[in-house]
Scaffold this motif. Structure first.
Motif, short mmCIF file in Angstrom:
data_model
loop_
_atom_site.label_atom_id
_atom_site.label_comp_id
_atom_site.label_asym_id
_atom_site.label_seq_id
_atom_site.Cartn_x
_atom_site.Cartn_y
_atom_site.Cartn_z
N LYS A 39 12.15 -0.57 1.49
CA LYS A 39 13.48 -1.47 0.33
C LYS A 39 12.38 -1.78 -0.48
CE LYS A 39 17.98 -3.35 1.58
NZ LYS A 39 18.31 -4.72 1.79
N PHE A 40 11.61 -3.06 -0.02
CA PHE A 40 10.86 -3.26 -0.69
C PHE A 40 10.17 -2.56 -1.67
CE2 PHE A 40 7.41 -5.24 -1.98
CZ PHE A 40 7.19 -6.90 -2.47
N LEU A 41 9.45 -1.44 -1.67
CA LEU A 41 8.96 -1.08 -2.70
C LEU A 41 9.42 -0.39 -3.51
CD1 LEU A 41 6.54 -0.06 -0.01
CD2 LEU A 41 5.61 -1.00 -1.97
N ARG A 42 10.01 0.05 -2.96
CA ARG A 42 11.40 -0.12 -3.93
C ARG A 42 12.21 -0.59 -5.75
NH1 ARG A 42 13.77 4.03 -0.03
NH2 ARG A 42 12.87 5.89 0.07
N ARG A 43 12.14 -2.02 -4.74
CA ARG A 43 12.66 -2.81 -5.43
C ARG A 43 11.74 -3.67 -6.46
NH1 ARG A 43 15.23 -6.84 -2.58
NH2 ARG A 43 14.40 -6.47 -0.85
N THR A 44 10.08 -3.22 -6.31
CA THR A 44 9.01 -3.96 -6.60
C THR A 44 8.17 -3.43 -7.04
OG1 THR A 44 9.94 -5.19 -4.57
CG2 THR A 44 7.60 -6.32 -5.49
N PRO A 45 7.96 -2.90 -8.53
CA PRO A 45 7.59 -1.99 -8.67
C PRO A 45 5.88 -2.36 -8.67
CG PRO A 45 9.20 -2.91 -10.80
CD PRO A 45 9.45 -3.55 -9.18
N TRP A 46 5.13 -3.49 -8.84
CA TRP A 46 4.07 -4.40 -8.66
C TRP A 46 3.66 -3.51 -7.10
CZ3 TRP A 46 2.98 -7.40 -5.04
CH2 TRP A 46 3.63 -8.12 -4.31
N ALA A 47 4.24 -4.09 -6.33
CA ALA A 47 3.95 -3.66 -4.58
C ALA A 47 3.60 -1.63 -4.94
CB ALA A 47 4.96 -4.27 -4.64
N ARG A 48 4.90 -1.21 -5.69
CA ARG A 48 4.70 0.49 -5.15
C ARG A 48 3.62 1.17 -5.79
NH1 ARG A 48 9.37 3.94 -5.78
NH2 ARG A 48 8.22 6.64 -6.09
N GLU A 49 3.05 0.18 -6.81
CA GLU A 49 2.03 0.44 -7.72
C GLU A 49 0.73 0.21 -6.74
OE1 GLU A 49 -0.58 -0.31 -11.84
OE2 GLU A 49 1.65 -0.46 -12.33
N LYS A 50 0.61 -0.70 -6.26
CA LYS A 50 -0.48 -1.35 -5.32
C LYS A 50 -0.78 -0.19 -4.51
CE LYS A 50 -1.24 -6.24 -6.28
NZ LYS A 50 -2.11 -7.20 -5.81
N LEU A 51 0.45 0.65 -4.07
CA LEU A 51 0.33 1.01 -2.78
C LEU A 51 -0.02 2.37 -3.21
CD1 LEU A 51 1.83 1.03 0.36
CD2 LEU A 51 3.20 2.66 -0.26
N GLU A 52 0.99 2.94 -4.32
CA GLU A 52 0.40 4.48 -4.64
C GLU A 52 -1.47 4.60 -5.37
OE1 GLU A 52 3.40 4.65 -8.33
OE2 GLU A 52 4.64 5.47 -7.10
N ASN A 53 -1.66 3.07 -5.91
CA ASN A 53 -3.11 2.99 -6.30
C ASN A 53 -3.93 3.17 -4.91
OD1 ASN A 53 -3.05 2.95 -9.10
ND2 ASN A 53 -2.30 0.67 -8.42
N LEU A 54 -3.63 2.33 -4.43
CA LEU A 54 -4.15 2.51 -2.73
C LEU A 54 -4.33 4.01 -1.83
CD1 LEU A 54 -6.28 1.78 -0.41
CD2 LEU A 54 -3.99 0.40 0.86
N TYR A 55 -3.37 4.75 -2.52
CA TYR A 55 -3.11 6.00 -1.71
C TYR A 55 -3.99 7.26 -2.52
CZ TYR A 55 -1.10 10.85 -0.83
OH TYR A 55 -0.92 11.41 -0.68
N VAL A 56 -4.31 7.11 -3.85
CA VAL A 56 -5.58 7.99 -4.72
C VAL A 56 -6.17 7.58 -4.22
CG1 VAL A 56 -5.62 7.99 -7.08
CG2 VAL A 56 -3.38 7.73 -6.93
N GLU A 57 -7.06 6.58 -3.97
CA GLU A 57 -8.39 6.34 -3.24
C GLU A 57 -8.65 6.35 -1.91
OE1 GLU A 57 -10.49 4.29 -6.22
OE2 GLU A 57 -9.13 4.78 -7.66
N THR A 58 -7.51 6.38 -1.11
CA THR A 58 -7.35 7.05 -0.27
C THR A 58 -8.01 8.05 0.23
OG1 THR A 58 -6.42 4.63 0.88
CG2 THR A 58 -6.82 7.09 2.41
N PHE A 59 -6.81 8.93 -1.11
CA PHE A 59 -7.32 9.96 -1.18
C PHE A 59 -8.21 11.34 -1.75
CE2 PHE A 59 -4.09 14.05 -0.70
CZ PHE A 59 -4.57 14.55 -1.90
N LYS A 60 -9.34 10.18 -2.23
CA LYS A 60 -10.20 11.44 -3.01
C LYS A 60 -11.85 10.01 -1.95
CE LYS A 60 -9.61 8.58 -7.70
NZ LYS A 60 -10.28 8.40 -8.56
N GLU A 61 -11.62 9.37 -0.92
CA GLU A 61 -11.91 9.72 0.27
C GLU A 61 -12.04 10.73 0.98
OE1 GLU A 61 -11.62 5.71 2.15
OE2 GLU A 61 -11.96 4.62 0.00
N THR A 62 -10.50 11.62 1.03
CA THR A 62 -10.74 12.33 2.06
C THR A 62 -10.68 13.37 2.02
OG1 THR A 62 -8.39 12.39 1.85
CG2 THR A 62 -9.44 11.13 4.10
#
Length: 81
Positions: free
Chosen positions: A58-81
């Motif tokens: 709910k928070f992430l859907r309403r807060t673009p900057w937080a969603r962007e941080k989560l997506e960036n972390l996912y991309v970085e984590t995805f690169k590592e695995t």
């Protein structure tokens, strides 16, 4: 008459977010890091204080900057695995 009405969406093979829902991204990161470490990496209260999937989404859907941080972390984590 619109010509592109039946056009299939473009494939994005180099985009690790393509086809991923916000929920799928969050579930993956929670299973990878856990709520505590995720809250240390992305310092937002929904990950640090009584975290739950529902409240975080709910928070992430309403807060673009937080969603962007989560997506960036996912991309970085995805690169590592």
């Amino acid at each position: 008459m619109e010509r592109n009405a039946n056009k299939k969406p473009e494939k994005q093979p180099n985009n690790p977010l393509h086809g991923k829902t916000l929920e799928a991204i969050l579930v993956y990161l929670v299973s990878y890091y856990g709520w505590e470490e995720l809250g240390d990496i992305i310092r937002i209260n929904c990950f640090r204080s009584n975290p739950s999937l529902k409240s975080s989404l709910k928070f992430l859907r309403r807060t673009p900057w937080a969603r962007e941080k989560l997506e960036n972390l996912y991309v970085e984590t995805f690169k590592e695995t």
